[in-house]
Motif scaffolding. Structure first.
Motif, PDB file in Angstrom:
ATOM      1  N   PHE A 113      96.031  59.236  87.673  1.00  0.00           N
ATOM      2  CA  PHE A 113      95.106  59.819  86.710  1.00  0.00           C
ATOM      3  C   PHE A 113      95.628  59.624  85.287  1.00  0.00           C
ATOM      4  O   PHE A 113      94.881  59.239  84.384  1.00  0.00           O
ATOM      5  CB  PHE A 113      94.916  61.312  87.007  1.00  0.00           C
ATOM      6  N   CYS A 114      96.910  59.861  85.096  1.00  0.00           N
ATOM      7  CA  CYS A 114      97.506  59.701  83.764  1.00  0.00           C
ATOM      8  C   CYS A 114      97.499  58.243  83.305  1.00  0.00           C
ATOM      9  O   CYS A 114      97.468  57.967  82.095  1.00  0.00           O
ATOM     10  CB  CYS A 114      98.936  60.232  83.766  1.00  0.00           C
ATOM     11  N   SER A 134      95.179  55.896  84.250  1.00  0.00           N
ATOM     12  CA  SER A 134      93.871  55.248  84.442  1.00  0.00           C
ATOM     13  C   SER A 134      93.003  55.234  83.197  1.00  0.00           C
ATOM     14  O   SER A 134      91.887  54.715  83.239  1.00  0.00           O
ATOM     15  CB  SER A 134      93.107  55.933  85.587  1.00  0.00           C
ATOM     16  N   PHE A 135      93.486  55.775  82.080  1.00  0.00           N
ATOM     17  CA  PHE A 135      92.669  55.812  80.877  1.00  0.00           C
ATOM     18  C   PHE A 135      92.795  54.535  80.050  1.00  0.00           C
ATOM     19  O   PHE A 135      92.281  54.457  78.943  1.00  0.00           O
ATOM     20  CB  PHE A 135      93.043  57.031  80.018  1.00  0.00           C
ATOM     21  N   MET A 167      89.967  53.509  86.284  1.00  0.00           N
ATOM     22  CA  MET A 167      89.413  54.830  86.543  1.00  0.00           C
ATOM     23  C   MET A 167      88.467  54.790  87.738  1.00  0.00           C
ATOM     24  O   MET A 167      88.446  55.720  88.556  1.00  0.00           O
ATOM     25  CB  MET A 167      88.684  55.348  85.296  1.00  0.00           C
ATOM     26  N   LYS A 198      90.903  60.044  76.427  1.00  0.00           N
ATOM     27  CA  LYS A 198      92.298  60.369  76.702  1.00  0.00           C
ATOM     28  C   LYS A 198      92.614  61.844  76.488  1.00  0.00           C
ATOM     29  O   LYS A 198      93.533  62.394  77.101  1.00  0.00           O
ATOM     30  CB  LYS A 198      93.222  59.509  75.834  1.00  0.00           C
ATOM     31  N   ARG A 256      92.899  63.883  79.540  1.00  0.00           N
ATOM     32  CA  ARG A 256      94.190  63.823  80.232  1.00  0.00           C
ATOM     33  C   ARG A 256      95.143  64.874  79.683  1.00  0.00           C
ATOM     34  O   ARG A 256      95.778  65.607  80.450  1.00  0.00           O
ATOM     35  CB  ARG A 256      94.800  62.433  80.063  1.00  0.00           C
ATOM     36  N   GLN A 257      95.217  64.976  78.359  1.00  0.00           N
ATOM     37  CA  GLN A 257      96.102  65.961  77.750  1.00  0.00           C
ATOM     38  C   GLN A 257      95.700  67.382  78.119  1.00  0.00           C
ATOM     39  O   GLN A 257      96.557  68.231  78.392  1.00  0.00           O
ATOM     40  CB  GLN A 257      96.095  65.808  76.214  1.00  0.00           C
ATOM     41  N   LEU A 264      96.642  68.060  81.833  1.00  0.00           N
ATOM     42  CA  LEU A 264      98.093  68.205  81.960  1.00  0.00           C
ATOM     43  C   LEU A 264      98.560  69.534  81.378  1.00  0.00           C
ATOM     44  O   LEU A 264      99.435  70.210  81.951  1.00  0.00           O
ATOM     45  CB  LEU A 264      98.803  67.050  81.265  1.00  0.00           C
TER      46      LEU A 264
END
Length: 548
Positions: free
Chosen positions: A261-262, A264-265, A271, A345, A348-349, A352
Motif C-alpha cells: 500500500f505504501c 503503490s502510489f 494500485m 499520497k 497514505r500519510q 499510516l
C-alpha cells in the motif's frame, strides 16, 4: 586460366575465444551455487525421516550435510577465482567496496565468534540447542552462504520460479492437511503438525519467508503468464496462511499489504495490482468458508482461533463490494486517463498516522490497565489489555523471561551474550528466572524468548543485536530505495532492464520474516532461506544494469 592475386595471402580469422581460467572458475562456482540453491529451496522443504518424529533433527541433518558437502566444492573454487581475479585486476572480488549490509554481516559474524569465545557453554554453543541448532557453526554457515551468493550467483528467473513451485507444493499439502486430507501418510500426524514442515510455528516461519516473493512478484510483473500463475500462488498462499493455525500469519499478511500500500502510489497500475491482491485475499477466505460449509467436519483446528474465525467470517465477503467498486472506478479513470494516483499520497500519510495512533493508544491502554489495581473501567477483564505471562499466547511470559535473563547478566556478558543458541543453558543457571519459567511452563524447556531480536540479545549480546539489526534495517532501506529508483528510471525510459524490481520482493521477504519473528524465533526451516534470499538480493544490488 587461373588468376593469381597480388599481395600476401590472408589467414582465416580466429573465431574461438581464448580459454580464460578465471571465467571458467567463476562460471563453475555460479553453477554450483545454483545447484545448491535449487536443492535447498526445492528439495529440502520436502525432506522427512520417520514422519514428524524428531523432524527438527532430521531437517537440520539434511541442511548440514548438503551445505557442508556443497561448500566443500564451492569454497575452494571461489578462493581460486578470487586469487585469479587478484592476479588480473589487483582485487580479490569483482566489486571492491563493501555495502552497509556486507559490513553488518561481518560485524554480526565477529559478534557471534566473540560470543562463542566468552561462552561458558561451548559444547552447546557450537551447533546449538538440540532440536534448534542455531549455534556458532550454523550462524557462520548462514553468513558464508550470504557472501557466496552475493558474490558469485548469477540471476536466473527460472530458478526463482522453481522456488515458487516448490513452496506452492508445501502450501498445498498444508492446506489439505488442515482440512483433513492427507495425500501422504506421515507418522505422528495431528492438528499441530502440517505439510512436511512439522509444527505450525515452523510452517508459518517458512511461509513468512517464501510467500512474499510470489506475492510481490504478482504486484510488479507485466508478464501475463506470471501474473496468471501468481494469482493462483497468492490464492493458495493466503488460503494456507489464514487456515494453518499459527496466529503469527496474521502479522505477516497485514504487513505485506501495508508495505505494498505504501509503495503503490507511484503508479495506477500498481494500485490496481494491490486491489487485485486484496480481492484475492477475500476470495481465498470465502472459498475456505464454502469448503467448511459443505464439509463442516473437515476443518481440523481449535474453535475460537483466528484461523477458525476468518475461515467462517462474512467480513471478507462484504469487503469484496467496496473493493470491486473502487477497482472499477480506477479502470474507468485509467481508460479516460483522468487519474493521477500520485495526487493521493496524502491518503497514505493519513492511514499510516491512524495506524501509529491506534498502536500508541493500545500500548497506553495495556500499560494503564495492567498497572491499575482493578483495571480500567469496562476493560479490566480483557486479557488482551493485561500484560501478564499469558498475554499473547504466553508471549508475555517468554518475553519477560528473556528480559529477566538479560537483566541478570553482568556487564561483559551483556555485551557478548551467553553464547550462540545458549538462551536455555544460561537461563537455567538463574534461580529466580528459572522458578518463574517453571511455574508457567513446568518441565518444558524454554529455549528462546519467542522474539527473535530479544533472543539474539541474550545469545549474542548487544554487539550481536547491533549487527543483526543492521543486516535487516539496511536491507529494508537499500533494497526498496534501489527498486524505487529503478521504477522511476523505467518510467522515464532511462533503463529497460526490470530485473532489479525483484529487490522489492527480497525486501518484502526480510520485512515479513522480521514481523513474524516478533513473536517467533530463528529456526532451521526459515532462517537459512532468508539469508540466502538476502544474498540473492545483494547480488542484484551489485550487478551492473545490463539489458536482458
Amino acid at each position: 586460366m587461373v588468376k593469381h592475386t597480388n599481395g600476401e595471402r590472408k589467414m582465416p580469422e580466429e573465431t574461438e575465444e581464448k580459454f580464460n581460467l578465471l571465467s571458467f572458475c567463476e562460471e563453475a562456482v555460479s553453477l554450483l551455487i545454483m545447484a545448491y540453491l535449487f536443492i535447498v529451496f526445492s528439495f529440502y522443504p520436502f525432506y522427512m525421516q520417520n514422519g514428524y518424529v524428531e523432524i527438527g533433527d532430521a531437517k537440520f541433518s539434511f541442511y548440514k550435510d548438503i551445505t557442508l558437502g556443497g561448500f566443500a566444492l564451492i569454497v575452494p573454487l571461489a578462493v581460486i577465482s578470487m586469487l585469479l581475479r587478484y592476479r588480473e585486476t589487483k582485487s580479490f572480488v569483482r566489486y571492491k567496496t563493501l555495502s552497509v549490509t556486507d559490513c553488518a554481516f561481518l560485524f554480526y559474524g565477529v559478534a557471534v565468534v566473540l560470543s562463542y569465545f566468552f561462552s561458558e557453554f561451548k559444547q552447546e554453543a557450537f551447533w546449538g540447542e538440540k532440536g534448534w541448532y542455531m549455534g556458532l557453526a550454523t550462524q557462520l554457515l548462514f553468513i558464508l552462504s550470504y557472501f557466496l551468493v552475493s558474490r558469485f550467483w548469477e540471476y536466473e528467473e527460472k530458478l526463482l520460479l522453481a522456488f515458487m513451485a516448490a513452496s506452492a507444493g508445501i502450501f498445498l499439502l498444508g492446506l489439505l492437511n488442515r482440512f483433513s486430507v492427507y495425500p501422504i501418510v506421515i507418522e505422528g500426524a495431528n492438528r499441530e503438525f502440517i505439510s512436511t514442515m512439522g509444527n505450525i510455528n515452523w510452517y508459518c516461519g517458512y511461509f513468512a519467508v517464501l510467500f512474499p516473493i510470489g506475492f510481490v512478484w504478482y504486484w510488479i510483473t507485466d508478464k501475463k503468464w506470471i501474473k496468471a500463475a501468481g494469482a493462483f500462488y497468492v490464492l493458495l498462499g493466503i488460503a494456507t496462511g489464514v487456515s494453518q493455525g499459527s496466529s503469527s500469519a496474521f502479522i505477516v499478511i497485514p504487513a505485506l499489504y501495508l508495505l505494498l500500500f505504501c509503495l503503490s502510489f507511484r503508479s495506477l497500475k500498481r494500485m490496481k495490482s494491490l486491489f487485485e491482491l486484496a480481492f484475492l485475499f477475500c476470495a481465498a477466505c470465502q472459498a475456505l468458508r464454502i469448503w467448511r460449509l459443505y464439509l463442516p467436519e473437515s476443518f481440523d483446528y481449535y474453535d475460537g482461533s483466528l484461523s477458525d474465525w476468518i475461515t467462517m467470517s462474512h467480513a471478507t465477503l462484504y469487503a469484496m463490494v467496496p473493493l470491486a467498486v473502487v477497482y472499477l472506478l480506477m479502470l474507468l479513470a485509467e481508460k479516460k486517463k483522468h487519474m493521477d494516483i500520485t495526487r493521493y499520497k496524502m491518503l497514505r500519510q493519513i492511514i499510516l498516522l491512524v495506524l501509529i495512533i491506534a498502536a500508541g493508544v493500545y500500548v497506553m491502554l495495556l500499560i494503564f490497565n495492567t498497572r491499575a489495581r482493578d483495571g480500567i473501567r469496562f476493560m479490566g477483564g480483557q486479557q488482551i489489555l493485561i500484560f501478564s505471562e499469558y498475554w499473547g499466547s504466553s508471549r508475555g511470559g517468554t518475553w519477560s523471561a528473556g528480559i529477566g535473563v538479560f537483566q541478570e547478566m553482568p556487564g561483559l556478558r551483556k555485551l557478548v551474550g551467553a553464547g550462540p543458541d545458549c538462551f536455555a543453558s544460561y537461563l537455567y543457571t538463574l534461580p529466580d528466572v528459572t522458578e518463574k519459567v517453571m511455574d508457567q511452563f513446568g518441565t518444558s524447556r524454554l529455549t528462546n524468548a519467542h522474539n527473535e531480536w530479544l533472543t539474539v540479545l541474550v545469545n549474542n549480546g548487544i554487539l550481536g543485536l547491533i549487527g543483526y539489526a543492521g543486516i535487516f534495517l539496511s536491507v529494508w532501506l537499500r533494497f526498496i530505495y534501489r527498486a524505487e529508483k529503478v521504477t522511476a528510471e523505467l518510467k522515464n525510459k532511462l533503463l529497460d532492464d526490470s530485473r532489479q524490481l525483484l529487490l522489492y520482493a527480497f525486501a518484502a521477504s526480510a520485512i515479513a520474516y522480521t514481523a513474524h519473528n516478533i513473536v517467533s524465533f530463528q529456526q532451521i526451516l526459515s532462517t537459512p532461506f532468508i539469508f540466502l534470499l538476502l544474498g540473492m538480493g545483494e547480488r542484484l544490488m551489485k550487478k551492473k544494469r545490463e539489458n536482458p
